[in-house]
Enzyme design. Structure first.
Site, PDB file in Angstrom:
ATOM      1  CB  SER A  10      -0.943   0.071   1.127  1.00  0.00           C
ATOM      2  OG  SER A  10      -1.257   1.276   1.353  1.00  0.00           O
ATOM      3  CG  HIS A  35      -3.614  -2.087  -1.112  1.00  0.00           C
ATOM      4  ND1 HIS A  35      -4.400  -3.243  -0.983  1.00  0.00           N
ATOM      5  CD2 HIS A  35      -4.025  -1.063  -0.461  1.00  0.00           C
ATOM      6  CE1 HIS A  35      -5.320  -2.805  -0.221  1.00  0.00           C
ATOM      7  NE2 HIS A  35      -5.305  -1.750   0.278  1.00  0.00           N
ATOM      8  CG  ASP A  37      -5.213   1.859   1.173  1.00  0.00           C
ATOM      9  OD1 ASP A  37      -5.912   1.037   1.180  1.00  0.00           O
ATOM     10  OD2 ASP A  37      -3.868   1.703   1.785  1.00  0.00           O
ATOM     11  CG  HIS A  68      -9.052  -0.859  -0.375  1.00  0.00           C
ATOM     12  ND1 HIS A  68      -8.316  -0.865   0.902  1.00  0.00           N
ATOM     13  CD2 HIS A  68     -10.123  -1.171  -0.019  1.00  0.00           C
ATOM     14  CE1 HIS A  68      -9.060  -1.160   1.933  1.00  0.00           C
ATOM     15  NE2 HIS A  68     -10.443  -1.081   1.236  1.00  0.00           N
ATOM     16  CG  PHE A 166      -6.333   6.437  10.102  1.00  0.00           C
ATOM     17  CD1 PHE A 166      -6.184   7.771   9.856  1.00  0.00           C
ATOM     18  CD2 PHE A 166      -7.903   6.190  10.773  1.00  0.00           C
ATOM     19  CE1 PHE A 166      -7.149   8.875  10.186  1.00  0.00           C
ATOM     20  CE2 PHE A 166      -8.694   7.008  10.827  1.00  0.00           C
ATOM     21  CZ  PHE A 166      -8.391   8.493  10.736  1.00  0.00           C
ATOM     22  CG  ASP A 193      -5.614  -3.504   3.527  1.00  0.00           C
ATOM     23  OD1 ASP A 193      -4.547  -2.869   4.079  1.00  0.00           O
ATOM     24  OD2 ASP A 193      -6.676  -2.708   3.096  1.00  0.00           O
ATOM     25  N   GLY A 194      -4.451  -4.577   6.928  1.00  0.00           N
ATOM     26  CA  GLY A 194      -4.358  -3.753   8.069  1.00  0.00           C
ATOM     27  C   GLY A 194      -3.696  -4.438   9.375  1.00  0.00           C
ATOM     28  N   GLY A 195      -2.470  -3.773   9.612  1.00  0.00           N
ATOM     29  CA  GLY A 195      -1.813  -4.435  10.805  1.00  0.00           C
ATOM     30  C   GLY A 195      -1.052  -5.551  10.474  1.00  0.00           C
ATOM     31  CB  SER A 216       3.199   1.131   8.684  1.00  0.00           C
ATOM     32  OG  SER A 216       2.339   0.088   9.385  1.00  0.00           O
TER      33      SER A 216
HETATM   34  C1  DX5 Z   1      -6.509   1.123   5.929  1.00  0.00           C
HETATM   35  C2  DX5 Z   1      -5.900   0.743   4.649  1.00  0.00           C
HETATM   36  C3  DX5 Z   1      -4.679  -0.055   4.591  1.00  0.00           C
HETATM   37  C4  DX5 Z   1      -3.625   0.476   5.307  1.00  0.00           C
HETATM   38  C5  DX5 Z   1      -2.804  -0.427   5.734  1.00  0.00           C
HETATM   39  O1  DX5 Z   1      -7.848   1.856   5.731  1.00  0.00           O
HETATM   40  O2  DX5 Z   1      -6.985   0.279   3.588  1.00  0.00           O
HETATM   41  O3  DX5 Z   1      -4.448  -0.590   3.378  1.00  0.00           O
HETATM   42  O4  DX5 Z   1      -2.854   1.424   4.440  1.00  0.00           O
HETATM   43  O5  DX5 Z   1      -1.600  -0.158   6.627  1.00  0.00           O
HETATM   44  P1  DX5 Z   1      -0.855  -0.813   7.431  1.00  0.00           P
HETATM   45  O6  DX5 Z   1      -0.017  -1.847   6.966  1.00  0.00           O
HETATM   46  O7  DX5 Z   1       0.231   0.110   7.962  1.00  0.00           O
HETATM   47  O8  DX5 Z   1      -1.853  -1.416   8.606  1.00  0.00           O
HETATM   48 ZN    ZN Z   2      -6.108  -0.759   1.869  1.00  0.00          ZN
END
Ligand code: DX5
Ligand code: ZN
Length: 239
Positions: A10, A35, A37, A68, A166, A193-195, A216
């Site tokens: 992302s 990806h 966002d 996305h 976020f 997706d996420g964390g 991240s």
């Molecule tokens: C959240 C986004 C994710 C996000 C993931 O709303 O859809 O794609 O960027 O970020 P990390 O990998 O830091 O959780």
């Molecule tokens: Zn995403």
């Protein structure tokens, strides 16, 4: 046999003043896809980027681009993202059904539904598939897997493991339950997706995910290639 792991980077945590270099960094790292966002400030609290960024990066990368779409009324914008060069369109189930009480109004998040209007989704599946591209159905952590009727018609499912909006949020284990359930029957791509990071990635792979989105963990890594190598080396354990 388990599927190979694909890493989808992302660009949310990229340095946008050097976007072309950042895209090259993703490509050189061995990641499988990009990806993007897309957030509209209505479906999620913030605004990020739109089709112009997809249009800008599509000629400078060979990697497939996943848009996305965290936006209201995705159907009104599909053509834009398809024409801009998106290869995969991820739409949210929460845009195709009656929202739960408490998330109807502007500023009420996260958006959640219990059912979707299958015929409405089918129109969008057709539009994306007719253009030769792929469509993934996405669910927020609080939305159940409420789209079994269309599972054979879509290319992938994207399970959100944070409430969207976020980067750098904490992984929500509810995603594991959904991944386990889905992977019992669904043959397409199962993305999360996420964390996703060194602490959580093995568990999502164990639960059945084969596409790992990361912002991240990738951009915060000392060596992003090592991060990608690690994620791609994962195999389900204990199953
Ligand atoms: C959240 C986004 C994710 C996000 C993931 O709303 O859809 O794609 O960027 O970020 P990390 O990998 O830091 O959780
Ligand atoms: Zn995403």
């Amino acid at each position: 046999m388990s599927k190979d792991i694909k890493v989808s980077v992302s660009i949310l945590c990229a340095d946008f003043k050097n976007l072309a270099d950042e895209i090259k960094k993703c490509e050189d790292s061995g990641a499988d896809m990009l990806h993007v966002d897309v957030m509209d400030g209505h479906f999620v609290p913030v605004i990020t980027v739109g089709k112009m960024i997809v249009e800008a990066i599509s000629p400078i990368t060979k990697m497939p681009i996943e848009a996305h779409l965290m936006i209201e009324n995705p159907y009104a914008h599909l053509d834009d993202f398809l024409n801009a060069g998106a290869d995969i369109i991820s739409v949210h189930a929460e845009c195709y059904g009656q929202r739960r009480e408490g998330c109807w109004n502007f500023g009420e998040f996260p958006k959640e539904v219990d059912n979707i209007d299958v015929e409405l989704v089918r129109k969008d599946i057709k539009k994306v598939k007719d253009s030769g591209k792929e469509i993934f159905m996405t669910v927020n952590p609080g939305t159940p897997l409420c789209f079994s009727e269309i599972l054979t018609e879509i290319d992938g499912v994207l399970i959100m493991s944070v409430n969207p909006g976020f980067a750098k949020q904490k992984f929500m284990p509810i995603a594991l339950t959904k991944l386990e359930e889905l992977s019992k029957t669904f043959q397409g791509d199962i993305a999360v997706d996420g964390g996703v990071n060194a602490d959580t990635a093995q568990s999502v792979v164990n639960a059945g995910a084969n596409v790992l989105a990361t912002a991240s963990y990738f951009f915060g890594a000392k060596d992003p290639s090592e991060a990608v190598k690690y994620l791609k080396s994962l195999k389900p354990q204990g199953y």
